[in-house]
Design a protein around this motif. Structure first.
Motif, PDB file in Angstrom:
ATOM      1  N   ALA A  20      52.971  45.137  49.974  1.00  0.00           N
ATOM      2  CA  ALA A  20      53.395  45.699  48.682  1.00  0.00           C
ATOM      3  C   ALA A  20      52.708  47.037  48.431  1.00  0.00           C
ATOM      4  N   SER A  21      53.383  47.891  47.693  1.00  0.00           N
ATOM      5  CA  SER A  21      52.805  49.171  47.288  1.00  0.00           C
ATOM      6  C   SER A  21      51.976  48.948  46.032  1.00  0.00           C
ATOM      7  N   GLU A  22      50.780  49.505  46.015  1.00  0.00           N
ATOM      8  CA  GLU A  22      49.923  49.388  44.840  1.00  0.00           C
ATOM      9  C   GLU A  22      50.241  50.538  43.903  1.00  0.00           C
ATOM     10  N   ILE A  23      50.633  50.214  42.650  1.00  0.00           N
ATOM     11  CA  ILE A  23      51.020  51.260  41.705  1.00  0.00           C
ATOM     12  C   ILE A  23      49.918  51.582  40.700  1.00  0.00           C
ATOM     13  N   SER A  24      48.995  50.651  40.526  1.00  0.00           N
ATOM     14  CA  SER A  24      47.867  50.871  39.630  1.00  0.00           C
ATOM     15  C   SER A  24      46.797  49.854  40.006  1.00  0.00           C
ATOM     16  N   THR A  25      45.708  49.855  39.245  1.00  0.00           N
ATOM     17  CA  THR A  25      44.647  48.896  39.542  1.00  0.00           C
ATOM     18  C   THR A  25      45.048  47.475  39.189  1.00  0.00           C
ATOM     19  N   ASP A  26      46.121  47.316  38.415  1.00  0.00           N
ATOM     20  CA  ASP A  26      46.530  45.966  38.026  1.00  0.00           C
ATOM     21  C   ASP A  26      47.995  45.670  38.326  1.00  0.00           C
ATOM     22  N   GLY A  27      48.593  46.381  39.284  1.00  0.00           N
ATOM     23  CA  GLY A  27      49.990  46.113  39.576  1.00  0.00           C
ATOM     24  C   GLY A  27      50.411  46.510  40.974  1.00  0.00           C
ATOM     25  N   PHE A  28      51.423  45.813  41.467  1.00  0.00           N
ATOM     26  CA  PHE A  28      52.009  46.049  42.775  1.00  0.00           C
ATOM     27  C   PHE A  28      53.516  46.181  42.612  1.00  0.00           C
ATOM     28  N   THR A  52      28.563  40.330  39.759  1.00  0.00           N
ATOM     29  CA  THR A  52      29.619  40.246  38.749  1.00  0.00           C
ATOM     30  C   THR A  52      30.850  39.487  39.196  1.00  0.00           C
ATOM     31  N   ASN A  53      30.974  39.173  40.486  1.00  0.00           N
ATOM     32  CA  ASN A  53      32.167  38.485  40.966  1.00  0.00           C
ATOM     33  C   ASN A  53      31.901  37.799  42.299  1.00  0.00           C
ATOM     34  N   VAL A  54      32.888  37.087  42.772  1.00  0.00           N
ATOM     35  CA  VAL A  54      32.855  36.470  44.092  1.00  0.00           C
ATOM     36  C   VAL A  54      34.115  36.921  44.819  1.00  0.00           C
ATOM     37  N   GLN A  55      33.946  37.451  46.022  1.00  0.00           N
ATOM     38  CA  GLN A  55      35.104  37.883  46.803  1.00  0.00           C
ATOM     39  C   GLN A  55      35.436  36.801  47.827  1.00  0.00           C
ATOM     40  N   TYR A  56      36.719  36.425  47.864  1.00  0.00           N
ATOM     41  CA  TYR A  56      37.196  35.403  48.783  1.00  0.00           C
ATOM     42  C   TYR A  56      38.094  36.034  49.845  1.00  0.00           C
ATOM     43  N   SER A  57      38.064  35.482  51.030  1.00  0.00           N
ATOM     44  CA  SER A  57      39.020  35.827  52.073  1.00  0.00           C
ATOM     45  C   SER A  57      40.033  34.694  52.114  1.00  0.00           C
ATOM     46  N   VAL A  58      41.309  35.003  51.815  1.00  0.00           N
ATOM     47  CA  VAL A  58      42.349  33.984  51.685  1.00  0.00           C
ATOM     48  C   VAL A  58      43.357  34.135  52.820  1.00  0.00           C
ATOM     49  N   ASP A  59      43.702  33.014  53.451  1.00  0.00           N
ATOM     50  CA  ASP A  59      44.661  32.994  54.557  1.00  0.00           C
ATOM     51  C   ASP A  59      45.724  31.945  54.252  1.00  0.00           C
ATOM     52  N   ASP A  60      47.003  32.377  54.242  1.00  0.00           N
ATOM     53  CA  ASP A  60      48.086  31.416  54.029  1.00  0.00           C
ATOM     54  C   ASP A  60      48.986  31.297  55.258  1.00  0.00           C
ATOM     55  N   ARG A  61      48.538  31.854  56.374  1.00  0.00           N
ATOM     56  CA  ARG A  61      49.227  31.800  57.670  1.00  0.00           C
ATOM     57  C   ARG A  61      50.549  32.550  57.696  1.00  0.00           C
ATOM     58  N   THR A  62      50.726  33.525  56.790  1.00  0.00           N
ATOM     59  CA  THR A  62      51.931  34.354  56.833  1.00  0.00           C
ATOM     60  C   THR A  62      51.629  35.720  57.415  1.00  0.00           C
ATOM     61  N   GLY A  63      50.410  35.972  57.715  1.00  0.00           N
ATOM     62  CA  GLY A  63      49.998  37.266  58.251  1.00  0.00           C
ATOM     63  C   GLY A  63      48.491  37.276  58.342  1.00  0.00           C
ATOM     64  N   PRO A  64      47.894  38.445  58.405  1.00  0.00           N
ATOM     65  CA  PRO A  64      46.426  38.507  58.451  1.00  0.00           C
ATOM     66  C   PRO A  64      45.831  38.017  57.137  1.00  0.00           C
ATOM     67  N   ALA A  65      44.624  37.494  57.205  1.00  0.00           N
ATOM     68  CA  ALA A  65      43.957  37.020  55.995  1.00  0.00           C
ATOM     69  C   ALA A  65      43.723  38.185  55.049  1.00  0.00           C
ATOM     70  N   MET A  66      43.843  37.917  53.759  1.00  0.00           N
ATOM     71  CA  MET A  66      43.594  38.941  52.753  1.00  0.00           C
ATOM     72  C   MET A  66      42.086  39.042  52.588  1.00  0.00           C
ATOM     73  N   ASP A  67      41.478  39.887  53.387  1.00  0.00           N
ATOM     74  CA  ASP A  67      40.025  39.990  53.483  1.00  0.00           C
ATOM     75  C   ASP A  67      39.578  41.374  53.035  1.00  0.00           C
ATOM     76  N   GLY A  68      39.500  41.586  51.739  1.00  0.00           N
ATOM     77  CA  GLY A  68      39.063  42.862  51.201  1.00  0.00           C
ATOM     78  C   GLY A  68      40.132  43.938  51.240  1.00  0.00           C
ATOM     79  N   GLN A  69      41.328  43.620  51.720  1.00  0.00           N
ATOM     80  CA  GLN A  69      42.396  44.605  51.812  1.00  0.00           C
ATOM     81  C   GLN A  69      43.106  44.792  50.477  1.00  0.00           C
ATOM     82  N   ARG A  70      43.165  43.765  49.670  1.00  0.00           N
ATOM     83  CA  ARG A  70      43.750  43.802  48.331  1.00  0.00           C
ATOM     84  C   ARG A  70      42.809  43.076  47.392  1.00  0.00           C
ATOM     85  N   SER A  71      42.844  43.479  46.150  1.00  0.00           N
ATOM     86  CA  SER A  71      42.018  42.811  45.151  1.00  0.00           C
ATOM     87  C   SER A  71      42.899  42.130  44.129  1.00  0.00           C
TER      88      SER A  71
END
Length: 148
Positions: A20-28, A52-71
């Motif tokens: 997805a294209s990121e259009i702002s800090t809170d939208g795609f 202030t937060n916890v960062q998770y690496s999430v994998d749903d087996r549809t592609g590479p794990a979302m590891d810091g690439q999107r917030s």
């Protein structure tokens, strides 16, 4: 130019978010619609606690794990209670994608082009009228009878 849809929570996959294209800090932009709230279902492969937060690496087996690439800001992180939740989520992803792409499917999985009548179609409903033969949440008459 994207259409601004009134999407409550769009079920999607990690692969869709990464492409997805990121259009702002809170939208795609997914497909042709702006999205600010999504639901994903996946395995937490790792985490990194910060002050202030916890960062998770999430994998749903549809592609590479979302590891810091999107917030994403998580409002609910929980364990699934039933393996059918995975199947249900993936079916919701397919339904939402087809609705956003302007296609509807009848009970025999025949694809027809959705009539948008000049309005933006949102997940689970049409703004400006219901498609003929389709009830709320994209269910046909037969599907509604089975679910009741």
């Amino acid at each position: 130019m994207t259409k601004r849809a009134t999407l409550q929570i769009l079920p999607c996959t990690v692969s869709q978010l990464l492409s997805a294209s990121e259009i702002s800090t809170d939208g795609f932009v997914i497909g042709n619609c702006e999205v600010t709230q999504v639901s994903i279902l996946g395995v937490i492969r790792g985490f990194a606690p910060f002050v202030t937060n916890v960062q998770y690496s999430v994998d749903d087996r549809t592609g590479p794990a979302m590891d810091g690439q999107r917030s994403l800001l998580a409002s609910n992180v929980r364990c699934i209670q039933d393996p059918n939740e995975i199947t249900s989520h993936m079916l919701e992803v397919v339904q939402a994608h087809m609705q956003l792409c302007g296609k509807e499917v009848d009970v025999n999985m025949n694809t027809t082009t959705a009539s948008k009548s000049g309005s933006v179609q949102s997940y689970g409903k049409h703004l400006g009228g219901q498609s003929e033969g389709m009830l709320p949440y994209g269910l046909s008459t037969i599907q509604t009878q089975v679910s009741n």
